[in-house]
Design a protein around this motif. Structure first.
Motif, mmCIF file in Angstrom:
data_model
loop_
_atom_site.group_PDB
_atom_site.id
_atom_site.type_symbol
_atom_site.label_atom_id
_atom_site.label_comp_id
_atom_site.label_asym_id
_atom_site.label_seq_id
_atom_site.Cartn_x
_atom_site.Cartn_y
_atom_site.Cartn_z
ATOM 1 N N CYS A 54 0.846 -1.200 0.000
ATOM 2 C CA CYS A 54 0.000 0.000 0.000
ATOM 3 C C CYS A 54 0.882 1.251 0.000
ATOM 4 O O CYS A 54 1.765 1.390 0.849
ATOM 5 C CB CYS A 54 -0.888 -0.020 1.245
ATOM 6 S SG CYS A 54 -1.759 1.524 1.518
ATOM 7 N N HIS A 63 0.016 4.126 0.834
ATOM 8 C CA HIS A 63 -0.387 5.047 1.900
ATOM 9 C C HIS A 63 0.231 4.653 3.240
ATOM 10 O O HIS A 63 0.811 5.474 3.924
ATOM 11 C CB HIS A 63 -1.915 5.083 2.028
ATOM 12 C CG HIS A 63 -2.599 5.433 0.746
ATOM 13 N ND1 HIS A 63 -2.404 6.624 0.092
ATOM 14 C CD2 HIS A 63 -3.464 4.724 -0.036
ATOM 15 C CE1 HIS A 63 -3.120 6.659 -1.019
ATOM 16 N NE2 HIS A 63 -3.768 5.508 -1.132
ATOM 17 N N CYS A 64 0.095 3.352 3.613
ATOM 18 C CA CYS A 64 0.563 2.952 4.941
ATOM 19 C C CYS A 64 1.685 1.913 4.887
ATOM 20 O O CYS A 64 2.241 1.548 5.914
ATOM 21 C CB CYS A 64 -0.606 2.423 5.776
ATOM 22 S SG CYS A 64 -1.168 0.786 5.268
ATOM 23 N N CYS A 92 -6.311 -1.622 0.313
ATOM 24 C CA CYS A 92 -5.477 -1.976 1.464
ATOM 25 C C CYS A 92 -6.374 -2.512 2.583
ATOM 26 O O CYS A 92 -7.368 -1.884 2.934
ATOM 27 C CB CYS A 92 -4.714 -0.746 1.952
ATOM 28 S SG CYS A 92 -3.731 -1.087 3.425
ATOM 29 N N CYS A 110 -5.280 0.002 6.109
ATOM 30 C CA CYS A 110 -5.809 1.373 6.208
ATOM 31 C C CYS A 110 -7.124 1.534 5.435
ATOM 32 O O CYS A 110 -7.731 2.598 5.470
ATOM 33 C CB CYS A 110 -4.770 2.403 5.762
ATOM 34 S SG CYS A 110 -4.469 2.459 3.981
HETATM 35 ZN ZN LIG Z 1 -2.763 1.011 3.535
#
Ligand SMILES: [Zn+2]
Lengths: 166, 260
Positions: free
Chosen positions: A128, A130-131, A153, A156
């Motif tokens: 992912c 983002h995280c 994901c 998150c």
């Molecule tokens: Zn994520």
């Protein structure tokens, strides 16, 4: 490299992809060569996917930039060798990641078995952007464009695009 | 040695006709993700067709162009497999209306993509350098189309009673049309002799293996074939192609050389 080709490279260096404006055409491997041919300057570009609707725009952008510079150069589209995401620079991959698109994995080594077209690469874990979690699932093989798949994901819960290896 | 143009047209017409068919789902997909997926598959197919038509135009010279080849030829001049022009539903006459059936769409994309990954893979070594370059791009795109179609084939076949019945009906309806893959048209024969094309017959065991493997995983059965072998690739089409082309070509014909 002649002064003329250096000037063209410098001018085209800043052109970005119309769909993903954080990466340049050069970093994506679309802008291939600038040649000082006997009959004039030549800029070589190569298409990503055959039907990529951004290619027309990319060619127009290159021509417009050349015209701005007052350089007479022809723009040549070359298919071979075929574009591959393996040409993408590490810098471009880092920018994609920062932009929220998971960058493409390196393509697996060629396999010659009959079933190679339907087998999945064993380590196809997409993290992912983002995280950083590796607990992700494919939502769809085709995302907002042909070059991207849609992922989700599981940590998150955010959806994200994955730039598919090509 | 000259490149057999009719063979390139066969490949181009396959791509443009299936691209046009799949684009019918644009705005009507069963779910948003599939609407996007089919639009993207269509874009790839139309892109492949454009590259092939451009190559044909280059070889023909004169005033030949990709637009002229796509928009200003009539049904009998098209060289696509009959399979690809059929509507997205079971057998009905050309003017009858029916709901689009996604199982039909998926099964067709699967059967065709399974063939074309093999064809494009072989064509990377074509004696025609232009075709080899197009094949090297197309094989990558087609393998994504194959993954997409195979995933849904398995999901629907091994899904509910309703989805299983519909996808089995689509397999029963469409499988006989794949017999056309394995006959050799004069254009294909000439192209194989010129080392421009691959001999599809040699690809059959690999295609069978991919198809049987997927059908087994999808808990579907493969129908036995007997009957008429279609001949779209020599220009003898079903009644459906005319309707498809009428829609695809009407704008270009109403406004020849229009620009916007
Ligand atoms: Zn994520």
């Amino acid at each position: 490299m002649s002064t003329a080709t250096e000037r063209v490279w410098a001018a085209l260096e800043a052109l970005t992809d119309p769909e993903i404006p954080v990466v340049t055409l050069r970093e994506l491997g679309i802008l291939r060569e600038v040649n000082d041919a006997p009959d004039g300057l030549e800029v070589v570009i190569t298409p990503t996917y055959s039907g990529c609707p951004a290619m027309g725009q990319i060619e127009d952008d290159v021509r417009a930039r050349l015209a701005e510079l007052g350089v007479a150069a022809r723009v040549v589209t070359r298919l071979s060798p075929p574009w591959t995401t393996d040409w993408m620079s590490d810098a471009a991959k880092a920018k994609l990641h920062a932009y929220g698109i998971a960058p493409p994995h390196t393509r697996p080594a060629p396999d010659v078995s009959v079933m190679r077209f339907i087998k999945r690469p064993a380590a196809d874990v997409v993290s992912c952007p983002h995280c950083g979690s590796s607990r992700t699932v494919v939502t769809s093989q085709f995302g907002s464009t042909a070059c991207k798949a849609l992922y989700k994901c599981l940590d998150c819960q955010e959806p994200f695009d994955y730039f598919k290896p090509y | 040695m000259s490149t057999p143009i009719d063979y390139l047209l066969h490949l181009a017409d396959n791509a443009v006709v299936l691209g046009q068919r799949n684009a019918e789902w644009c705005g009507h997909g069963p779910i948003l993700e599939e609407d996007l997926a089919l639009a993207n598959v269509s874009l790839d197919l139309i892109g492949q067709a454009r590259l092939l038509y451009q190559r044909v135009a280059e070889l023909k010279g004169g005033d030949a162009s990709e637009d002229q080849l796509a928009y200003f030829r009539d049904a009998h001049e098209f060289r696509n497999y009959t399979l690809l022009e059929l509507p997205h539903h079971g057998p009905l006459v050309g003017y009858a209306a029916a709901d689009r059936d996604y199982a039909t769409t998926i099964v067709r994309n699967f059967l065709y993509s399974a063939l074309m990954v093999l064809v494009w893979d072989g064509l990377q070594n074509s004696a025609d350098a232009g075709l080899a370059a197009i094949a090297a791009k197309s094989v990558k795109e087609t393998s994504y189309h194959l993954h997409h179609a195979r995933d849904w084939l398995v999901r629907m076949g091994d899904g509910t009673d309703e989805s299983h019945a519909r996808v089995q009906a689509a397999v029963d309806h469409l499988m006989p049309y794949t017999e056309e893959f394995w006959t050799t048209s004069p254009a294909e024969g000439a192209a194989v002799a010129a080392h421009v094309a691959v001999d599809v017959w040699a690809l059959r065991p690999a295609w069978d293996a991919m198809v049987n493997d997927a059908l087994a995983e999808a808990t579907l059965s493969r129908p036995n074939f007997h009957g008429y072998v279609t001949e779209g690739k020599v220009g003898l089409h079903s009644e459906h192609l005319g309707f498809l082309l009428a829609e695809m070509q009407s704008l270009a014909r109403a406004h020849p050389d229009g620009r916007w």
